[in-house]
Write an enzyme that holds these catalytic residues in place. Structure first.
Site, PDB file in Angstrom:
ATOM      1  N   HIS A   1       0.888  -1.159   0.000  1.00  0.00           N
ATOM      2  CA  HIS A   1       0.000   0.000   0.000  1.00  0.00           C
ATOM      3  C   HIS A   1       0.930   1.215   0.000  1.00  0.00           C
ATOM      4  O   HIS A   1       2.076   1.132   0.458  1.00  0.00           O
ATOM      5  CB  HIS A   1      -0.899   0.009   1.237  1.00  0.00           C
ATOM      6  CG  HIS A   1      -1.914  -1.100   1.214  1.00  0.00           C
ATOM      7  ND1 HIS A   1      -1.909  -2.127   2.115  1.00  0.00           N
ATOM      8  CD2 HIS A   1      -2.948  -1.323   0.370  1.00  0.00           C
ATOM      9  CE1 HIS A   1      -2.899  -2.952   1.835  1.00  0.00           C
ATOM     10  NE2 HIS A   1      -3.550  -2.490   0.782  1.00  0.00           N
TER      11      HIS A   1
ATOM     12  N   ASP B   1       2.344   1.621   3.314  1.00  0.00           N
ATOM     13  CA  ASP B   1       3.306   0.592   3.758  1.00  0.00           C
ATOM     14  C   ASP B   1       4.702   1.075   3.386  1.00  0.00           C
ATOM     15  O   ASP B   1       5.675   0.848   4.102  1.00  0.00           O
ATOM     16  CB  ASP B   1       3.076  -0.749   3.036  1.00  0.00           C
ATOM     17  CG  ASP B   1       1.748  -1.411   3.408  1.00  0.00           C
ATOM     18  OD1 ASP B   1       1.367  -1.350   4.584  1.00  0.00           O
ATOM     19  OD2 ASP B   1       1.112  -1.994   2.496  1.00  0.00           O
TER      20      ASP B   1
HETATM   21  C1  XUL Z   1      -9.042  -6.470   0.806  1.00  0.00           C
HETATM   22  C2  XUL Z   1      -7.875  -6.795   0.011  1.00  0.00           C
HETATM   23  C3  XUL Z   1      -6.762  -5.816   0.035  1.00  0.00           C
HETATM   24  C4  XUL Z   1      -6.185  -5.535  -1.302  1.00  0.00           C
HETATM   25  C5  XUL Z   1      -5.075  -4.512  -1.318  1.00  0.00           C
HETATM   26  O1  XUL Z   1      -9.979  -7.463   0.873  1.00  0.00           O
HETATM   27  O2  XUL Z   1      -7.809  -7.838  -0.593  1.00  0.00           O
HETATM   28  O3  XUL Z   1      -5.768  -6.310   0.878  1.00  0.00           O
HETATM   29  O4  XUL Z   1      -5.659  -6.684  -1.846  1.00  0.00           O
HETATM   30  O5  XUL Z   1      -5.502  -3.257  -1.011  1.00  0.00           O
END
Ligand code: XUL
Ligand code: MN
Length: 345
Positions: free
Chosen positions: A50, A53
């Site tokens: 992210h 992150d």
């Molecule tokens: C939520 C999910 C997230 C995305 C990344 O369900 O899967 O972790 O993969 O934002």
């Protein structure tokens, strides 16, 4: 056709601490450095991020700070020989995204979400990836009368266009999920994601990411979602995991709930040549809440081991016999043949 050598990755959030809506963490939080070390030590090839992150507290940092921190991270990744697979804007934490991000009813909040996404693109550029993932967490509603779904489609297109125009090289992979945290999401399936792509200013740069659990929550077979996305050449990443029916998003180890559904996903990836254009296999799995600290990596290692076993199963499946049974419409025998193959005969 030569065989694909798959490359694997996971995100720092996949080494989570066991909290759920009803109870606190069950494991002590680990540092980012520890997580990166585990990833390297256990032979994974890339990390997914992210935006925060990579650059914690990104909303309160200047463009120069974001650049310096992201570049420093890139140097560490390079030293370790670890790639950054994707960067995804975390658009579901801020007080500005309480009522949605791109589809908030408040224009200031929609603007925040677009600006934040541009910062995420900056981070991706510094980390050396062109792939942005959009999990549209809060783009939906708890009650339908609260928003205008027709307008929300326009807002989503506007937000994606703003990103495509901000950086002419990035590609955007939409990760659909039908519910949670919202009751009903606007982009619940791969069909929706790819249709939305067509409305944007550069459809060929908008594709998708399939997550097993999300497809199951939509009542779909993830293997069919894979074949559908790959018919368009638009499956740019995948989050393999598992899910026991229509419940909260469980993010179980790959194959844990339904080995046959997992087998069919691997077959679909194999027959479409997933991985040959550099795509990674990512595991969006979480440890069970009961997991002890000394077993913290098990769900990831088990997912990879199961995946590789199923690749072998896909490659050793007796296709000739299967085709004969299909030609004879003997699907009873085909069914048993699949079970016997998975059970080891
Ligand atoms: C939520 C999910 C997230 C995305 C990344 O369900 O899967 O972790 O993969 O934002
Ligand atoms: Mn995911």
């Amino acid at each position: 056709m030569s065989k694909t050598n798959y490359k694997f990755c996971f995100g720092p959030w996949n080494l989570s601490e066991g909290q759920d809506p009803y109870g606190p963490p069950t494991r002590k939080a680990q540092t980012f450095d520890w997580k990166l070390e585990q990833l390297k030590k256990h032979g994974f090839d890339a990390m997914m991020f992210h935006d925060d992150d990579a650059v914690p507290d990104i909303d309160h940092k200047s463009a120069a700070q974001i650049r310096d921190e992201a570049k420093a991270l890139r140097r560490r990744l390079d030293d370790l020989g670890i790639a950054a697979e994707i960067v995804a804007p975390r658009l579901w934490f801020s007080p500005m995204t309480i009522d949605g991000a791109y589809t908030s009813n408040d224009p200031k909040c929609r603007q925040y979400a677009i600006e934040r996404s541009k910062r995420c693109i900056d981070v991706a550029r510094y980390l050396g990836t062109d792939l942005i993932v959009l999990w549209l967490a809060r783009e939906g509603s708890y009650l339908r009368e609260a928003k205008n779904a027709r307008k929300c489609v326009d807002y989503l297109v506007e937000a994606i266009d703003a990103q495509l125009q901000y950086d002419k090289k990035i590609r955007i992979a939409i990760e659909p999920k039908p519910n949670e945290p919202m009751d009903l999401a606007y982009i619940p399936t791969i069909g929706h994601a790819l249709a939305l792509a067509q409305l944007t200013c550069d459809p060929k740069r908008v594709g998708c990411l399939i997550e097993t659990a999300h497809a199951i929550l939509a009542g779909l077979d993830p293997a069919d979602e894979i074949d559908f996305a790959m018919s368009f050449g638009k499956l740019w990443s995948i989050h393999l995991n598992d899910q026991n029916g229509l419940k909260f998003d469980q993010d179980k180890p790959f194959g844990s709930a339904n080995l046959r559904v997992a087998f069919n996903q691997v077959r679909a990836l194999e027959r479409n040549g997933y991985g040959r254009r550099g795509e990674y296999v990512a595991f969006d799995v979480h440890p069970f809440r009961t997991t002890k600290e000394e077993h913290w990596m098990a769900h990831l290692l088990n997912s990879r081991a199961t995946f590789l076993r199923l690749v072998e199963k896909a490659r050793t499946f007796d296709e000739k016999t299967a085709q004969k049974l299909i030609a004879n419409r003997d699907y009873q025998a085909l069914d048993q043949m699949v079970l016997e193959h998975l059970m080891g005969r």
